[in-house]
Motif scaffolding. Sequence first.
Motif, PDB file in Angstrom:
ATOM      1  N   LEU A   1       4.166  -4.285   0.320  1.00  0.00           N
ATOM      2  CA  LEU A   1       5.201  -3.268   0.262  1.00  0.00           C
ATOM      3  C   LEU A   1       4.600  -1.884   0.093  1.00  0.00           C
ATOM      4  O   LEU A   1       3.740  -1.674  -0.781  1.00  0.00           O
ATOM      5  CB  LEU A   1       6.150  -3.544  -0.897  1.00  0.00           C
ATOM      6  N   CYS A   2       5.085  -0.991   0.889  1.00  0.00           N
ATOM      7  CA  CYS A   2       4.750   0.420   0.768  1.00  0.00           C
ATOM      8  C   CYS A   2       5.555   1.025  -0.374  1.00  0.00           C
ATOM      9  O   CYS A   2       6.734   0.679  -0.560  1.00  0.00           O
ATOM     10  CB  CYS A   2       5.070   1.102   2.095  1.00  0.00           C
ATOM     11  N   ASN A   3       4.938   1.928  -1.116  1.00  0.00           N
ATOM     12  CA  ASN A   3       5.591   2.530  -2.277  1.00  0.00           C
ATOM     13  C   ASN A   3       5.301   4.016  -2.309  1.00  0.00           C
ATOM     14  O   ASN A   3       4.191   4.446  -1.979  1.00  0.00           O
ATOM     15  CB  ASN A   3       5.051   1.859  -3.548  1.00  0.00           C
TER      16      ASN A   3
ATOM     17  N   ARG B   1       5.178  -7.447  -8.567  1.00  0.00           N
ATOM     18  CA  ARG B   1       4.475  -6.621  -7.576  1.00  0.00           C
ATOM     19  C   ARG B   1       3.188  -6.090  -8.193  1.00  0.00           C
ATOM     20  O   ARG B   1       3.220  -5.491  -9.274  1.00  0.00           O
ATOM     21  CB  ARG B   1       5.381  -5.485  -7.102  1.00  0.00           C
TER      22      ARG B   1
ATOM     23  N   VAL C   1      11.410   6.786  -7.010  1.00  0.00           N
ATOM     24  CA  VAL C   1      10.393   5.857  -6.501  1.00  0.00           C
ATOM     25  C   VAL C   1      11.057   4.999  -5.431  1.00  0.00           C
ATOM     26  O   VAL C   1      12.107   4.393  -5.660  1.00  0.00           O
ATOM     27  CB  VAL C   1       9.831   4.975  -7.621  1.00  0.00           C
TER      28      VAL C   1
ATOM     29  N   TRP D   1       0.245   0.925  -1.716  1.00  0.00           N
ATOM     30  CA  TRP D   1       0.662  -0.398  -1.285  1.00  0.00           C
ATOM     31  C   TRP D   1       0.592  -1.379  -2.443  1.00  0.00           C
ATOM     32  O   TRP D   1      -0.349  -1.333  -3.253  1.00  0.00           O
ATOM     33  CB  TRP D   1      -0.242  -0.893  -0.147  1.00  0.00           C
ATOM     34  N   TYR D   2       1.583  -2.269  -2.479  1.00  0.00           N
ATOM     35  CA  TYR D   2       1.643  -3.321  -3.480  1.00  0.00           C
ATOM     36  C   TYR D   2       1.763  -4.655  -2.753  1.00  0.00           C
ATOM     37  O   TYR D   2       2.162  -4.725  -1.590  1.00  0.00           O
ATOM     38  CB  TYR D   2       2.858  -3.116  -4.392  1.00  0.00           C
TER      39      TYR D   2
ATOM     40  N   GLU E   1      -3.494   2.821  -4.275  1.00  0.00           N
ATOM     41  CA  GLU E   1      -2.574   3.951  -4.319  1.00  0.00           C
ATOM     42  C   GLU E   1      -3.328   5.238  -4.603  1.00  0.00           C
ATOM     43  O   GLU E   1      -4.465   5.211  -5.078  1.00  0.00           O
ATOM     44  CB  GLU E   1      -1.476   3.738  -5.375  1.00  0.00           C
TER      45      GLU E   1
ATOM     46  N   TRP F   1      10.715   2.059  -2.231  1.00  0.00           N
ATOM     47  CA  TRP F   1       9.977   0.918  -1.693  1.00  0.00           C
ATOM     48  C   TRP F   1      10.338   0.707  -0.223  1.00  0.00           C
ATOM     49  O   TRP F   1      11.504   0.839   0.156  1.00  0.00           O
ATOM     50  CB  TRP F   1      10.313  -0.346  -2.462  1.00  0.00           C
TER      51      TRP F   1
ATOM     52  N   ASP G   1       6.331   7.743  -4.630  1.00  0.00           N
ATOM     53  CA  ASP G   1       7.009   8.534  -5.672  1.00  0.00           C
ATOM     54  C   ASP G   1       7.331   9.875  -5.020  1.00  0.00           C
ATOM     55  O   ASP G   1       6.412  10.655  -4.736  1.00  0.00           O
ATOM     56  CB  ASP G   1       6.064   8.681  -6.862  1.00  0.00           C
TER      57      ASP G   1
END
Length: 117
Positions: free
Chosen positions: A93-95, A44, A105, A35-36, A49, A107, A97
């Motif tokens: 924001l959910c992130n 961001r 990547v 999360w960011y 993470e 978002w 990879d």
Amino acid sequence: VQLQASGGGLVQAGGSLRLSCVASGDVRSINKMGWYRQLPGGERVMVAEQIRGGSIMYGNSVKGRFTLSADFGKKTVALQMNNLKPEESSVYLCNADVNSDYRVVVWGQGTLVTVSS
């Protein structure tokens, strides 16, 4: 590949919220999830993470208050936020990879957290 986030809202200072995020689409595996937080200027900043098979990393300001729970098999990541502060009001924001046809990547759409004083 899409990330669907949920769980934001309005809470008083000192309160708690739980954010959730799930990945969907052609996701073969996930390398990292987290999360960011988006700052007013657009930057961001990492909140928490985890790399698959690795330790969870937290931003210094949230250590001891926020807990990340990532399930790489179920393609979900949650963020339990306790003792929230007004300055932590932001879009979260959910992130992820992700390995799909290629590595990318991704978002999520963002979820608003508002902490009132």
